[in-house]
Scaffold this motif. Sequence first.
Motif, PDB file in Angstrom:
ATOM      1  N   SER A  94       0.914  -1.225  -0.166  1.00 41.37           N
ATOM      2  CA  SER A  94       0.114   0.003  -0.034  1.00 41.37           C
ATOM      3  C   SER A  94       0.866   1.343   0.147  1.00 41.37           C
ATOM      4  O   SER A  94       1.807   1.130   0.520  1.00 41.37           O
ATOM      5  CB  SER A  94      -0.741   0.077   1.184  1.00 41.37           C
ATOM      6  OG  SER A  94      -0.089   0.081   2.643  1.00 41.37           O
ATOM      7  N   ARG A  95       0.160   2.205  -0.359  1.00 39.08           N
ATOM      8  CA  ARG A  95       1.195   3.705  -0.681  1.00 39.08           C
ATOM      9  C   ARG A  95       0.684   4.460   0.459  1.00 39.08           C
ATOM     10  O   ARG A  95      -0.610   4.410   0.746  1.00 39.08           O
ATOM     11  CB  ARG A  95       0.780   4.048  -2.105  1.00 39.08           C
ATOM     12  CG  ARG A  95       1.331   3.306  -3.230  1.00 39.08           C
ATOM     13  CD  ARG A  95       1.400   4.027  -4.451  1.00 39.08           C
ATOM     14  NE  ARG A  95       2.032   3.250  -5.535  1.00 39.08           N
ATOM     15  CZ  ARG A  95       2.504   3.867  -6.591  1.00 39.08           C
ATOM     16  NH1 ARG A  95       2.452   5.018  -6.637  1.00 39.08           N
ATOM     17  NH2 ARG A  95       3.075   2.999  -7.309  1.00 39.08           N
ATOM     18  N   PHE A  96       1.635   5.486   1.011  1.00 41.05           N
ATOM     19  CA  PHE A  96       1.217   6.540   1.592  1.00 41.05           C
ATOM     20  C   PHE A  96       2.006   7.652   1.326  1.00 41.05           C
ATOM     21  O   PHE A  96       3.201   7.503   0.803  1.00 41.05           O
ATOM     22  CB  PHE A  96       1.656   6.081   3.274  1.00 41.05           C
ATOM     23  CG  PHE A  96       2.881   5.944   3.578  1.00 41.05           C
ATOM     24  CD1 PHE A  96       3.702   6.925   4.218  1.00 41.05           C
ATOM     25  CD2 PHE A  96       3.439   4.632   3.161  1.00 41.05           C
ATOM     26  CE1 PHE A  96       5.052   6.862   4.416  1.00 41.05           C
ATOM     27  CE2 PHE A  96       4.771   4.513   3.589  1.00 41.05           C
ATOM     28  CZ  PHE A  96       5.393   5.618   4.219  1.00 41.05           C
ATOM     29  N   TRP A  97       1.482   8.875   1.629  1.00 38.43           N
ATOM     30  CA  TRP A  97       2.388  10.268   1.374  1.00 38.43           C
ATOM     31  C   TRP A  97       3.231  10.549   2.381  1.00 38.43           C
ATOM     32  O   TRP A  97       2.808  10.874   3.608  1.00 38.43           O
ATOM     33  CB  TRP A  97       1.393  11.276   0.816  1.00 38.43           C
ATOM     34  CG  TRP A  97       1.985  12.343   0.260  1.00 38.43           C
ATOM     35  CD1 TRP A  97       2.275  13.559   0.794  1.00 38.43           C
ATOM     36  CD2 TRP A  97       2.386  12.834  -1.084  1.00 38.43           C
ATOM     37  NE1 TRP A  97       2.890  14.516   0.243  1.00 38.43           N
ATOM     38  CE2 TRP A  97       3.165  14.150  -1.036  1.00 38.43           C
ATOM     39  CE3 TRP A  97       2.295  11.990  -2.206  1.00 38.43           C
ATOM     40  CZ2 TRP A  97       3.386  14.459  -2.263  1.00 38.43           C
ATOM     41  CZ3 TRP A  97       2.802  12.661  -3.407  1.00 38.43           C
ATOM     42  CH2 TRP A  97       3.101  13.660  -3.572  1.00 38.43           C
ATOM     43  N   ALA A  98       4.470  10.566   2.037  1.00 43.01           N
ATOM     44  CA  ALA A  98       5.431  10.598   3.207  1.00 43.01           C
ATOM     45  C   ALA A  98       6.371  12.139   2.993  1.00 43.01           C
ATOM     46  O   ALA A  98       6.562  12.342   1.859  1.00 43.01           O
ATOM     47  CB  ALA A  98       6.514   9.432   3.000  1.00 43.01           C
ATOM     48  N   ASN A  99       6.420  12.719   4.160  1.00 46.42           N
ATOM     49  CA  ASN A  99       7.587  13.556   4.394  1.00 46.42           C
ATOM     50  C   ASN A  99       8.658  13.046   4.848  1.00 46.42           C
ATOM     51  O   ASN A  99       8.735  12.290   5.881  1.00 46.42           O
ATOM     52  CB  ASN A  99       6.980  14.737   5.133  1.00 46.42           C
ATOM     53  CG  ASN A  99       8.200  15.761   5.475  1.00 46.42           C
ATOM     54  OD1 ASN A  99       8.812  15.691   6.595  1.00 46.42           O
ATOM     55  ND2 ASN A  99       7.987  16.740   4.853  1.00 46.42           N
ATOM     56  N   VAL A 100       9.959  13.257   3.948  1.00 46.68           N
ATOM     57  CA  VAL A 100      11.148  12.686   4.396  1.00 46.68           C
ATOM     58  C   VAL A 100      12.173  13.696   4.707  1.00 46.68           C
ATOM     59  O   VAL A 100      12.320  14.608   3.827  1.00 46.68           O
ATOM     60  CB  VAL A 100      11.484  11.612   3.108  1.00 46.68           C
ATOM     61  CG1 VAL A 100      13.019  11.093   3.565  1.00 46.68           C
ATOM     62  CG2 VAL A 100      10.600  10.593   3.257  1.00 46.68           C
ATOM     63  N   VAL A 101      12.995  13.741   5.690  1.00 50.00           N
ATOM     64  CA  VAL A 101      14.147  14.358   5.762  1.00 50.00           C
ATOM     65  C   VAL A 101      15.042  13.638   5.978  1.00 50.00           C
ATOM     66  O   VAL A 101      15.396  12.676   6.804  1.00 50.00           O
ATOM     67  CB  VAL A 101      13.927  15.154   7.252  1.00 50.00           C
ATOM     68  CG1 VAL A 101      15.168  15.979   7.506  1.00 50.00           C
ATOM     69  CG2 VAL A 101      12.591  16.310   7.067  1.00 50.00           C
ATOM     70  N   ILE A 102      16.325  13.795   5.099  1.00 41.62           N
ATOM     71  CA  ILE A 102      17.465  12.974   5.188  1.00 41.62           C
ATOM     72  C   ILE A 102      18.521  13.789   5.607  1.00 41.62           C
ATOM     73  O   ILE A 102      18.909  14.891   5.067  1.00 41.62           O
ATOM     74  CB  ILE A 102      17.762  12.088   3.818  1.00 41.62           C
ATOM     75  CG1 ILE A 102      16.785  11.360   3.456  1.00 41.62           C
ATOM     76  CG2 ILE A 102      18.965  11.225   4.129  1.00 41.62           C
ATOM     77  CD1 ILE A 102      16.770  10.648   2.263  1.00 41.62           C
ATOM     78  N   THR A 103      19.301  13.351   6.625  1.00 41.53           N
ATOM     79  CA  THR A 103      20.504  14.281   7.430  1.00 41.53           C
ATOM     80  C   THR A 103      21.757  13.295   7.100  1.00 41.53           C
ATOM     81  O   THR A 103      21.886  12.247   7.483  1.00 41.53           O
ATOM     82  CB  THR A 103      20.118  14.737   8.624  1.00 41.53           C
ATOM     83  OG1 THR A 103      19.205  15.519   8.728  1.00 41.53           O
ATOM     84  CG2 THR A 103      21.513  15.461   9.148  1.00 41.53           C
ATOM     85  N   ALA A 104      22.900  14.033   6.346  1.00 39.02           N
ATOM     86  CA  ALA A 104      24.054  13.528   6.494  1.00 39.02           C
ATOM     87  C   ALA A 104      24.733  13.356   7.467  1.00 39.02           C
ATOM     88  O   ALA A 104      25.000  14.478   8.363  1.00 39.02           O
ATOM     89  CB  ALA A 104      24.946  14.114   5.190  1.00 39.02           C
ATOM     90  N   LEU A 105      25.628  12.297   8.004  1.00 42.35           N
ATOM     91  CA  LEU A 105      26.255  12.119   9.561  1.00 42.35           C
ATOM     92  C   LEU A 105      27.732  12.131   8.923  1.00 42.35           C
ATOM     93  O   LEU A 105      28.030  11.209   8.343  1.00 42.35           O
ATOM     94  CB  LEU A 105      25.712  10.952  10.274  1.00 42.35           C
ATOM     95  CG  LEU A 105      24.261  10.786  10.438  1.00 42.35           C
ATOM     96  CD1 LEU A 105      23.722   9.420  11.155  1.00 42.35           C
ATOM     97  CD2 LEU A 105      23.625  12.115  11.409  1.00 42.35           C
ATOM     98  N   LEU A 106      28.240  13.041   9.745  1.00 43.95           N
ATOM     99  CA  LEU A 106      30.026  13.055   9.535  1.00 43.95           C
ATOM    100  C   LEU A 106      30.567  12.901  10.633  1.00 43.95           C
ATOM    101  O   LEU A 106      30.288  13.167  11.779  1.00 43.95           O
ATOM    102  CB  LEU A 106      30.399  14.313   8.902  1.00 43.95           C
ATOM    103  CG  LEU A 106      29.583  14.933   7.712  1.00 43.95           C
ATOM    104  CD1 LEU A 106      30.048  16.318   7.313  1.00 43.95           C
ATOM    105  CD2 LEU A 106      29.767  13.936   6.494  1.00 43.95           C
ATOM    106  N   ASP A 107      31.743  12.254  10.591  1.00 46.07           N
ATOM    107  CA  ASP A 107      32.892  11.853  11.541  1.00 46.07           C
ATOM    108  C   ASP A 107      33.596  13.043  11.966  1.00 46.07           C
ATOM    109  O   ASP A 107      33.378  14.103  11.413  1.00 46.07           O
ATOM    110  CB  ASP A 107      33.632  10.664  11.640  1.00 46.07           C
ATOM    111  CG  ASP A 107      34.589  10.836  10.410  1.00 46.07           C
ATOM    112  OD1 ASP A 107      34.772  11.941   9.920  1.00 46.07           O
ATOM    113  OD2 ASP A 107      35.250   9.968  10.098  1.00 46.07           O
ATOM    114  N   GLY A 108      34.352  13.070  13.072  1.00 47.58           N
ATOM    115  CA  GLY A 108      35.329  14.474  13.262  1.00 47.58           C
ATOM    116  C   GLY A 108      36.315  14.897  12.265  1.00 47.58           C
ATOM    117  O   GLY A 108      36.484  15.995  12.237  1.00 47.58           O
TER     118      GLY A 108
END
Length: 630
Positions: A94-108
């Motif tokens: 089944s489908r749903f309408w999504a709000n997606v936030v993708i955040t890049a994770l960086l090391d030191g």
Amino acid sequence: MRAVDPADGRFQLLVEAVVDYGIFMLDPEGHVLSWNSGAEKLKGYQRDEILGRHFSVFYPPEVVAAGWPQEELRRATECGRFEDEGWRLRKDGSRFWANVVITALLDGNGRLTGFAKITRDLTERREHENALRQSEARFRLLVDSVRDYAIFMLDVDGNVRSWNAGAQALKGYAGDEIIGRHFGSFYTPEDQAAGKPAAVLVAARQHGRTEQEGWRLRKDGSLFWANVVVTAMRDERGELIGFAKVTRDMTDRRRLEELERSSRMMSQFLAMLAHELRNPLAPMRNAVTLMQLEPTASPALRNARDILDRQLTHVTRLVDDLLDIGRLTTGKIRLQREDVSVADLVARAVETARPLIEARRHTLSIELPSQPVHVEADPTRLSQIMQNLLVNAAKYTPDGGRVSVKAHAADGFVTITVTDNGRGIAHGDLQRIFELFAQGDNGTPNDSGLGVGLTLARSLAEMHGGRLDAESPGPGQGSTFLLRLPLGQHQERPAGEASSTFRVLVVDDNRDSADSACAIIRMLGYDAECAYDGTGALAAAARWRPDIVLLDLAMPGLDGYKTLGRLRALPAMEQAHVVAMTGYGSQEDRRRTTSAGFDGHLTKPVELAALTSLIDSVRRSTEQAKPLAP
């Protein structure tokens, strides 16, 4: 690939506890590394089913084929954060309408170690927004299709921002001609100079809505009388964002009101004029009477006295006509009805008109029915009608002409005709002569009168439930005036004709309906009488003691239900049948009349078979209930 064990601590517990958001980690290539309870609820996968799988599994095939999942990671890597909305897939497809936030994770050292992804289900919001957009589209289509109303928007300064088909039809501007211009263009120069456009916006802003009427301008410069409603439009914070304006063309209504106002003013003026003229006429009539009583041997003085008498009578008649027209147009004429013999009516009218008929040396013939005919009418007003017709016949027929009066009764009406062989009437004037102050085009300078007599005569005939019409082959070929009146209730029948003693009272405020019903019932061989309101019904019932009352329900004043209650209280109505006769014929209407105490229910238009069946049934039951003669 080995899954990363989630770190211990309160933050981890917080993430796990969130159920309204899917929160999980991806490695740099997009494989799922963690999975909270919100993600499980939203997407349907258990933790052990999804860990290690690529996150593109959440995207529809066509989106995956377009390479969009990789593009999201690329943008998040490039910008540090990426937000998007679109269709996503659950485990069950089944489908749903999504709000997606993708955040890049960086090391030191600034190296990419993966991504944090937060997903919200916005399906309900999207459906609401779609419904709202569809509603707005339908409303816009509705507004655009309206042609009888100008509906448009103004900005806060009064400049036109939208324009519907009705606005274009009413004001003459196409949308591209008026959008952006100030709505003050629709006002007359005088109203613009007086600051009325600005005042309208101020009133709408202060009160939320303002409604006004006044003259407005079209593109071509023509004027129309407009009803205008201006409503202030505000956003959710209460800030003014513009105005909605609805305009209707009320020119026809305005003209009708002006005509009615002019008619009332004219009627009031005529009444005042007539009353003022009455004052000097009284002593003048007294003076002429004294001159007639005083013997004089001078032929010249006698002739002068007689001239004064005739002209004073003529002026008095004109004043009477003016007074009656004033009373008629203001609804102040009240008929005093009584039983009137048509023969007596004709005799009185002839007596009044005979001096003029003899002075013009006309031949007068009278033909009346062999049996007496009666009408229920105001004798003074009917005499007024007949006198007007006879005087006109005598006046507009050359000396030595012929005037005839005939009367005949048929189908519940009596028709009285006054015929002459005089001037005649042009075909186009047969209706116009009944208009106020109108006279035929073939008049002569010797004609006298105000052109109100026939107007008054027709109106009085209609007040009696009758009609006055004119016929003529044309100019120079004579005229016939036909006065048609409903017969009274107590006609004398020819010898040998049986008369039923069974009585039916018809009560209906629609006179044509009541009179025609009475005529049918009489033709069936029964006695019938009409009443035109509840009060008249009570009086007729008490006097006439009907066997059946056919009672209309929707009458002004005393309606049918109230009249029924008072009829039942009359001693004369103890044995009478009261039947509802109405245009309402549903089962609920019938239940209501039965519950109110009616003995029957007839639905208009009443079929003859139903009416005959009802009367026969009641007549038989009435006769069976009567005691036998000893």
